[in-house]
Write an enzyme that holds these catalytic residues in place. Sequence first.
Site, short mmCIF file in Angstrom:
data_model
loop_
_atom_site.label_atom_id
_atom_site.label_comp_id
_atom_site.label_asym_id
_atom_site.label_seq_id
_atom_site.Cartn_x
_atom_site.Cartn_y
_atom_site.Cartn_z
N ASP A 87 -7.05 4.43 -4.53
CA ASP A 87 -7.70 4.27 -3.22
C ASP A 87 -8.31 5.65 -2.94
O ASP A 87 -8.52 6.43 -3.87
CB ASP A 87 -6.67 3.85 -2.14
CG ASP A 87 -7.33 3.43 -0.82
OD1 ASP A 87 -7.85 2.31 -0.75
OD2 ASP A 87 -7.35 4.24 0.14
N LYS B 36 0.87 -1.18 0.00
CA LYS B 36 0.00 0.00 0.00
C LYS B 36 0.90 1.23 0.00
O LYS B 36 2.04 1.17 0.46
CB LYS B 36 -0.87 0.01 1.27
CG LYS B 36 -2.09 0.88 1.16
CD LYS B 36 -3.25 0.19 0.46
CE LYS B 36 -4.40 1.15 0.22
NZ LYS B 36 -5.58 0.47 -0.33
P1 NDP Z 1 -12.98 7.61 -2.78
O1 NDP Z 1 -11.95 8.64 -2.52
O2 NDP Z 1 -13.47 7.41 -4.16
O3 NDP Z 1 -14.27 7.86 -1.85
C1 NDP Z 1 -14.16 7.91 -0.48
C2 NDP Z 1 -15.51 8.32 0.08
O4 NDP Z 1 -15.46 8.24 1.50
C3 NDP Z 1 -15.89 9.75 -0.27
O5 NDP Z 1 -17.28 9.86 -0.34
C4 NDP Z 1 -15.34 10.53 0.92
O6 NDP Z 1 -16.00 11.76 1.16
C5 NDP Z 1 -15.63 9.56 2.06
N1 NDP Z 1 -14.66 9.74 3.13
C6 NDP Z 1 -13.31 9.68 3.05
N2 NDP Z 1 -12.76 9.93 4.25
C7 NDP Z 1 -13.78 10.16 5.09
C8 NDP Z 1 -13.86 10.48 6.46
N3 NDP Z 1 -12.75 10.61 7.20
N4 NDP Z 1 -15.09 10.64 7.01
C9 NDP Z 1 -16.22 10.50 6.27
N5 NDP Z 1 -16.20 10.20 4.96
C10 NDP Z 1 -15.00 10.04 4.38
O7 NDP Z 1 -12.37 6.25 -2.18
P2 NDP Z 1 -12.83 4.76 -2.47
O8 NDP Z 1 -14.30 4.72 -2.67
O9 NDP Z 1 -11.92 4.20 -3.48
O10 NDP Z 1 -12.46 4.05 -1.08
C11 NDP Z 1 -13.39 3.94 -0.02
C12 NDP Z 1 -12.93 2.86 0.94
O11 NDP Z 1 -12.85 1.59 0.23
C13 NDP Z 1 -11.55 3.05 1.56
O12 NDP Z 1 -11.54 2.47 2.84
C14 NDP Z 1 -10.65 2.23 0.64
O13 NDP Z 1 -9.44 1.83 1.27
C15 NDP Z 1 -11.55 1.03 0.38
N6 NDP Z 1 -11.24 0.25 -0.79
C16 NDP Z 1 -11.19 0.82 -2.03
C17 NDP Z 1 -10.93 0.04 -3.14
C18 NDP Z 1 -11.00 0.60 -4.52
O14 NDP Z 1 -10.96 -0.20 -5.46
N7 NDP Z 1 -11.13 1.90 -4.71
C19 NDP Z 1 -10.59 -1.38 -3.00
C20 NDP Z 1 -10.77 -1.91 -1.67
C21 NDP Z 1 -11.05 -1.10 -0.61
P3 NDP Z 1 -15.69 13.05 0.23
O15 NDP Z 1 -16.47 12.79 -1.03
O16 NDP Z 1 -16.19 14.20 1.03
O17 NDP Z 1 -14.22 13.05 -0.01
#
Ligand code: NDP
Length: 467
Positions: A187, A147
């Site tokens: 991510d 990571k």
């Molecule tokens: P994105 O950046 O596309 O989206 C993240 C979302 O979560 C956004 O809506 C963001 O809000 C919200 N968010 C982030 N931090 C916080 C916080 N501290 N409090 C509240 N809301 C928060 O990321 P992903 O969708 O790619 O990733 C989401 C999760 O999934 C993570 O844990 C990641 O590690 C996990 N994951 C992702 C994979 C992937 O393929 N992308 C694979 C496996 C796991 P805002 O819009 O305001 O930024």
Amino acid sequence: MSVNTLAKPEVQRSNGLDKTHNKIDLSAFMKKVIARNPGQTEFHQAVREVAEKIIPYINEKPKYIKANILERLIEPDRVLSFRVSWQDDQGNVQVNRGYRVQFNGAIGPYKGGLRFDPTVTEGTLKFLGFEQIFKNSLTTLPMGGGKGGSDFNPKGKSDAEVMRFCQSFMTELYRHIGKDTDVPAGDIGVGAREVSYMFGQYRRLANEFTGVLTGKGLGFGGSFIRKEATGFGSVYFAKEMLAHTGQDLNGKKAVVSGSGNVAQHTVEKLLQLGAVVLTMSDRSGYLYDPEGIDEEKLAHVMELKNELRAPLNNYLKRYPNAEFVENARPWGVKCDAAFPSATQNELDGEDARQLVKNGCKLVCEGANMPTTPEGVEVFGQAKILFGPGKAANAGGVAISGLEMTQNSMRLQWDPEEVDQKLQSIMRSIHKTCLMYGQEDGWVDYVKGANIGGFVKVADAMLAYGVI
Ligand code: NDP
């Protein structure tokens, strides 16, 4: 020579190993983890969750104890940290810190995303890299765990600033990665735009077109279904958990957190399978639409988040019957199933109790470690279906693995074929969880995923000898 038969056997616990009985003691083991990794609380949390399930298993398997596998497994192969200097639009020189944690390469090239977020620390990335080892192993594909990322905040930056940052970041990272060495992906904060800037810079520096990053655009080496894979996979996993108890998603009320990549495609698949989606969220709060977030409304969320990069509360301008609750999480909304898909530790013990009290019967983690240890315990006691992230969200990295395969073969499979493979991988992960996690009348998916992910990696480490 006299033998003092009254002497108590000497118990050495320096590495958590009770040498008298050749068993690992969890609390001594965790004490050492905490002392050796000061301040890295998320990493401690991730290790504890694994150790709690793995230790009873390996205490019955002397080969793992003798080779000190667990202690070797929690030490990354290497942690790279570097300066990332870049110029903002005003000409000021900015400095961020970049990282790549190459955690464990026993079963394949390091594989895992890059996170750009101001909260990123070495400890965050060690937690994520550690989780990735087990997740990648569960996919059945040959991928090690890694990571990386930076404390850079892409929010509010212009495209030109993001491009300069990504190019500077890759200018250092490129010497440490490669298609057979380490293959990063996206991510939080790293989507199609950032992956493209980084891939472009890698290609320029290395003067080669190889699958060194996944999540690439479809026209330049990307795979169909990669962007959907984590969310789709999470729903496929939920479907498997429900099918095991003779149920399905049709008509179920679902609460989803997040509105990024994972959340969007979780909602998309939930809708396809007939569920009613009531919420999504972002950092500013959560959206509750009592009429349900349908395909058209989801398309609007995607436009807001992916194109306009605007906060979620703008949804109300088009759909005024919905509510937006500022600075809150959606877990108090009554539902049958919950899909935490935003970030780590976003669902605590109190949230878990509320969900259970409201009749929620399934929790499927799209995000990495979104449920706190207390929350996991609440779900375990309530014996509801709880799919931990390392199993439930493994679909993303699985399709990344298949993107690597397609790149090596220099071809592109069609969407139906990739989706079939995704479904089959999620079924196989579910089967592995059953194999190791089935208890009388209930499945401990946390145990199943941890042990199921552990065995292949541990056996490879055993085969290599002491390295
Ligand atoms: P994105 O950046 O596309 O989206 C993240 C979302 O979560 C956004 O809506 C963001 O809000 C919200 N968010 C982030 N931090 C916080 C916080 N501290 N409090 C509240 N809301 C928060 O990321 P992903 O969708 O790619 O990733 C989401 C999760 O999934 C993570 O844990 C990641 O590690 C996990 N994951 C992702 C994979 C992937 O393929 N992308 C694979 C496996 C796991 P805002 O819009 O305001 O930024």
